[in-house]
Scaffold this active site. Sequence first.
Site, PDB file in Angstrom:
ATOM      1  N   LYS A   1      -1.116  17.590  31.803  1.00 22.73           N
ATOM      2  CA  LYS A   1      -1.107  16.994  30.466  1.00 22.73           C
ATOM      3  C   LYS A   1      -2.462  16.426  30.094  1.00 22.73           C
ATOM      4  O   LYS A   1      -2.856  16.469  28.932  1.00 22.73           O
ATOM      5  CB  LYS A   1      -0.040  15.901  30.373  1.00 22.73           C
TER       6      LYS A   1
ATOM      7  N   LYS B   1       9.107  30.012  32.129  1.00 22.31           N
ATOM      8  CA  LYS B   1      10.273  29.229  31.741  1.00 22.31           C
ATOM      9  C   LYS B   1      10.416  29.215  30.212  1.00 22.31           C
ATOM     10  O   LYS B   1       9.406  29.185  29.500  1.00 22.31           O
ATOM     11  CB  LYS B   1      10.053  27.804  32.272  1.00 22.31           C
TER      12      LYS B   1
ATOM     13  N   LYS C   1      10.161  25.311  24.208  1.00 17.53           N
ATOM     14  CA  LYS C   1      10.096  25.266  22.744  1.00 17.53           C
ATOM     15  C   LYS C   1       8.659  25.221  22.257  1.00 17.53           C
ATOM     16  O   LYS C   1       8.404  25.415  21.075  1.00 17.53           O
ATOM     17  CB  LYS C   1      10.931  24.119  22.182  1.00 17.53           C
TER      18      LYS C   1
END
Length: 334
Positions: free
Chosen positions: A116, A198, A201
């Site tokens: 991140k 995976k 969204k």
Amino acid sequence: MSEPEKKLIFSGIQPSGTFTLGNYIGAIRNWSTYQDDYNCIYCVVDMHAITVRQEPAKLRKNTLEAYALLLASGIDPEKSLLFIQSHVRTHAELSWILNCTTQFGELSRMTQFKDKSARYSGDVNAGLFTYPVLMAADILAYNADFVPVGADQKQHLELARNVAQRFNQRYSETFTIPEPLITKVGARVMSLQDPTKKMSKSDDNPNACILVLDDRDTIIRKFKRAVTDSDAEVCYREGKDGINNLMTIYSSVTGKSYDDITSEFSGKGYGDFKIAVGEAVADSLKPLQDEFSRLIGDKAYLKECYTKGAEAAERYSQRILKKVQRKVGFVEKG
Ligand code: TRP
């Protein structure tokens, strides 16, 4: 939530817009099934969400929607505690104390932080770094026995266990050491466009991901476009990632075995199979979608639920926090 002989489960989910089919099959759908065998505490983690930039109005909307979706998925507020994280002050209070028993070095090793901080390099805030400590506080504030988590959260749970053990050693037995709860159906739902990744969204290609609130036509259209392979046999086999993924999805929404599915589609093409998967998924999401629409239109009921949930969660967790504060040497407030 008050049967003392039952073990306690805690889990949290981020309010990042609507959930994906992967979130639903892999996690949320299971949460309601734990309610008979465990005492369950679930929360929408809005405090975790602000570790990356959020549009305030959107965060508020997403949080309420996530809450309504959890209710719609069958979490019963009479049986379980269901609340919004920022409504219960214990999480922030305990988090501070646990920050002081967590090492800089161990937080630096968290792979999600590394990912991140690379992805949001313009805002590597301290909250992003101490995110796992807040997650440890969520879990330890209730002395949870089990935490259902996906693979991406295993390292954070391991950190929570280490922090709890260290606290117990330093200040005497206080926290239960939480265990990961591995689900029977370990269904991992992959992208419909690249079945080695995976389902997410945040995928650039909207056809890669089914959202639980997608309408029937959209769901079927996305399945029709799913990437498969060049032979034409519906069977679960190494190297057939696309078909394997569709079989996993079909099996987990219909309960059919892989063998049953193979015989059901023997002699038929992938086209028929994809439509069948799309229809089955749309059918299985319909009750959730209907219940969600009803709940999101009833703000008064939602408010009543999350208020009661937060009150009960605060009562429960403040008892544990008081003990922690005493152990670290804080003067008891009169
Ligand atoms: N970090 C988790 C995620 O992104 C969400 C979460 C926050 C959580 N607190 C938790 C999960 C406590 C389990 C237990 O998926």
